[in-house]
Write an enzyme that holds these catalytic residues in place. Structure first.
Site, PDB file in Angstrom:
ATOM      1  N   HIS A   1     -23.709  31.110 -30.067  1.00  0.00           N
ATOM      2  CA  HIS A   1     -24.348  31.436 -31.560  1.00  0.00           C
ATOM      3  C   HIS A   1     -25.821  31.098 -31.236  1.00  0.00           C
ATOM      4  CE1 HIS A   1     -25.272  26.694 -31.019  1.00  0.00           C
ATOM      5  NE2 HIS A   1     -24.350  26.733 -30.440  1.00  0.00           N
TER       6      HIS A   1
ATOM      7  N   HIS B   1     -32.298  21.372 -29.752  1.00  0.00           N
ATOM      8  CA  HIS B   1     -31.615  20.409 -30.411  1.00  0.00           C
ATOM      9  C   HIS B   1     -32.487  19.477 -30.647  1.00  0.00           C
ATOM     10  CE1 HIS B   1     -28.021  21.480 -32.638  1.00  0.00           C
ATOM     11  NE2 HIS B   1     -27.209  22.048 -31.142  1.00  0.00           N
TER      12      HIS B   1
ATOM     13  N   SER C   1     -20.463  25.733 -31.584  1.00  0.00           N
ATOM     14  CA  SER C   1     -20.118  25.598 -30.416  1.00  0.00           C
ATOM     15  C   SER C   1     -18.180  25.106 -30.189  1.00  0.00           C
ATOM     16  CB  SER C   1     -20.653  24.565 -29.719  1.00  0.00           C
ATOM     17  OG  SER C   1     -22.089  24.835 -29.572  1.00  0.00           O
TER      18      SER C   1
ATOM     19  N   ASP D   1     -28.522  24.749 -25.594  1.00  0.00           N
ATOM     20  CA  ASP D   1     -28.216  24.062 -26.936  1.00  0.00           C
ATOM     21  C   ASP D   1     -28.926  22.604 -26.791  1.00  0.00           C
ATOM     22  OD1 ASP D   1     -27.047  24.830 -29.264  1.00  0.00           O
ATOM     23  OD2 ASP D   1     -26.235  22.662 -28.686  1.00  0.00           O
TER      24      ASP D   1
ATOM     25  N   SER E   1     -17.285  24.014 -26.101  1.00  0.00           N
ATOM     26  CA  SER E   1     -17.171  25.499 -24.998  1.00  0.00           C
ATOM     27  C   SER E   1     -16.097  25.749 -23.923  1.00  0.00           C
ATOM     28  CB  SER E   1     -18.212  25.378 -24.680  1.00  0.00           C
ATOM     29  OG  SER E   1     -19.914  25.296 -25.481  1.00  0.00           O
TER      30      SER E   1
ATOM     31  N   HIS F   1     -16.571  19.208 -23.709  1.00  0.00           N
ATOM     32  CA  HIS F   1     -17.662  18.970 -24.983  1.00  0.00           C
ATOM     33  C   HIS F   1     -16.750  20.725 -25.561  1.00  0.00           C
ATOM     34  CE1 HIS F   1     -21.246  19.770 -26.897  1.00  0.00           C
ATOM     35  NE2 HIS F   1     -21.060  18.305 -26.511  1.00  0.00           N
TER      36      HIS F   1
HETATM   37 ZN   LIG Z   1     -25.185  23.140 -30.418  1.00  0.00          ZN
END
Ligand SMILES: [Zn+2]
Ligand SMILES: *[C@@H]1O[C@H](CO)[C@@H](O)[C@H](O)[C@H]1NC(C)=O
Ligand SMILES: *[C@@H]1O[C@H](CO)[C@@H](O)[C@H](O)[C@H]1NC(C)=O
Ligand SMILES: *[C@@H]1O[C@H](CO)[C@@H](O)[C@H](O)[C@H]1NC(C)=O
Length: 529
Positions: A407, A369, A138, A365, A203, A201
């Site tokens: 992604h 994960h 990211s 995301d 992004s 974070h």
């Molecule tokens: Zn990720």
């Protein structure tokens, strides 16, 4: 069960009335078939039968007529809202659409539903690889879609000359890339960043930070890596003390611990801050702003009580780390993404020069994960609601809205389930080992292993409770964290110059279109001609 009865009643009423096979449209420029009315039941009323050929032909004809009327908008974009679904791969979008159709909109089957992003008139795809990696994280991807240049894995807002963790390369201003948020500030626009993750974070940091390692969210992390935070200021410090971070009007997300000293206990939880420099960056933000136009909030209640007409600067940090997942937000007095967007747009849209707002659905995301497929789809539906909110609050003629992802993930959409099969379940056709497999599965991750050690047989997913948001899909390749995927992601766009985003593009192309449409940045611009 209830849903089934409901559908049967609809089917019966359909048989006795004359409206079967008709399509009803809402007159908003996009096609929304009104679903139940178009289905016919067979003689015994049990087996569903599907939309008629007339339904599909008429739908397509109607869509064609509408589509022909869509014209590119070629005026200046006064406002830009940039929506980022973190890890929102193509299968995630498709599965979330069906999930919404089945669980939220309660359609007959689910596949016939739509997300709000589906209604956008222009769609393209983005090639997400980083400078040095085939599959992106990211950080490098945020650099690409926010500054217009690809970068190395794990780095944010710096050129490909900066390798992961190289502090001295980060310290050289020649290696800094400026973001569309900074370009917007240079044009006198108001700016905002909203996310469900820590505001530091990867992004959201792409909007304001220049950092050689995305983990350097506080000075302690830099010291831990043996580097000097005086030479390489951390992400939280850059947000509060540096340009363009300190000029951002609306900052909403999680991550309080990054901003407070390790001697200070959090306001909501019994945890301390991470900062080693003894600086309370939240206090620094408050004292740098004019008291009567700035607010700092830490709960949903406080956020919803902000008087947006009197507020020009708003800092909302709702958790020590990420904001809770959607299913836990109310219990933790955390706002939803949609609620944060509503407040942000109210504050930012007061500026006559317009605004730039970055909105991240960041926990799609995180759920992926952890192989938490249910949660990931829920988070995607929540993200979609935030898109709808921002769209409803702005005018397409003057607001460019871009929805994209950074992604993919390795969640796949497999098999031959019949129409209307619950998206979190499995098809009735079993594999060669006599067991069913889930429609949505992962290539790897921490979920239960595919083959049980005791029985040497594959896990029987019929035993699983997929309605639990924490449900983890079984995986063939065990790993602590499910990985990203390398496939292209979608770009949905509407508003001025949205049509320039159709086609297959490098991810780093996107901000160049934003700059062109909104007349900002160093590149070619609409206002030049
Ligand atoms: Zn990720
Ligand atoms: C870090 O960057 C500096 C300056 O760009 C460069 O001279 C140095 O070789 C790099 N260090 C490493 C370990 O790559
Ligand atoms: C808070 O946490 C500390 C250390 O983990 C512990 O010693 C203390 O008792 C906790 N305080 C409360 C009020 O729970
Ligand atoms: C396994 O997960 C870890 C994160 O815990 C990640 O760093 C690593 O790259 C993954 N391994 C593989 C082979 O993908």
């Amino acid at each position: 069960m209830l849903l089934k009865n409901f559908c049967q009643i609809l089917i019966i009423s359909c048989l006795t009335s004359q409206i079967c096979g008709n399509i009803i449209y809402q007159d908003d420029g996009y096609m929304h078939p009104i679903h139940h009315k178009s289905f016919k039941s067979d003689a015994n009323g049990h087996q569903p039968t599907y939309e008629s050929d007339d339904f599909w032909k008429q739908s397509a004809q109607k869509e064609l007529v509408k589509k022909r009327l869509i014209r590119p908008i070629e005026g200046q974009a006064k406002n830009v809202i940039f929506y980022l679904g973190d890890g929102m791969s193509v299968p995630t979008v498709t599965a979330a659409r069906i999930f919404k159709g089945q669980q939220v909109d309660k359609l007959q089957f689910g596949e016939e539903g739509e997300l709000h992003m589906d209604t956008f008139p222009f769609v393209g795809t983005s090639k997400t690889f980083c400078s040095d990696f085939q599959v992106a994280d990211s950080a490098c991807s945020a650099t690409a879609y926010l500054t217009g240049s690809k970068a190395n894995l794990g780095t944010i807002g710096v050129t490909p000359d900066v390798k992961l963790g190289n502090c001295s390369a980060q310290a050289n201003p020649e290696n800094h890339l400026s973001s569309i948020l900074a370009w917007a500030q240079a044009q006198g626009k108001s700016t905002g960043i909203v996310t469900t993750t820590r505001i530091t974070h990867a992004s959201p940091a792409g909007c304001y930070a220049h950092i050689a390692n995305r983990d350097w969210e506080n000075d302690g992390a830099i010291i831990f890596d043996g580097e000097d935070p005086k030479l390489c200021p951390d992400i939280a410090k850059q947000l509060i003390m540096h340009d363009p971070g300190r000029n951002i009007n609306v900052i909403l997300g999680g991550g309080r611990s990054q901003f407070i000293p390790k001697t200070v206990v959090d306001v909501e939880f019994n945890v301390t801050g991470y900062r080693m420099d003894e600086v309370n960056l939240i206090d620094a933000w408050i004292s740098a702003k004019k008291r009567n136009t700035a607010s700092y909030v830490t709960t949903r209640d406080e956020l919803l009580n902000v008087d947006t007409t009197k507020t020009d600067f708003l800092l909302g940090l709702f958790d020590p780390s990420h904001i809770a997942y959607y299913d836990l937000q109310l219990a933790q007095n955390d706002p939803s993404l949609e609620e944060m967007v509503e407040v942000a747009v109210q504050i930012l849209s007061k500026n006559q020069n317009g605004f730039f707002l970055f909105v991240e659905g960041g926990r799609i995301d995180h759920a992926h994960h952890d192989n938490m497929v249910h949660r990931s789809l829920r988070e995607t539906v929540e993200f979609d609601k935030a898109i709808k909110k921002g769209d409803e609050m702005t005018d397409e003629a003057e607001t460019l809205i871009v929805v994209t992802s950074d992604h993919a993930h390795v969640m796949h959409f497999a098999g031959y389930p019949t129409r209307g099969t619950p998206i979190l379940k499995y098809s009735e056709q079993f594999a060669d080992d006599g067991l069913p497999y889930a429609t949505l599965g992962y290539g790897n991750g921490p979920g239960p292993k595919w083959i049980a050690r005791s029985t040497k047989k594959r896990h029987d997913i019929r035993l699983d409770n997929v309605d639990d948001p924490t449900y983890q899909a079984p995986v063939p390749v065990p790993n602590d964290s499910e990985t990203h995927g390398g496939d292209d992601v979608l770009i949905f766009a509407k508003g001025p110059y949205a049509h320039l985003l159709t086609g297959v593009h490098q991810q780093s192309y996107i901000p160049h279109v934003v700059g062109y449409a909104a007349c900002m940045g160093d590149g070619v611009k609409h206002c030049d001609s």
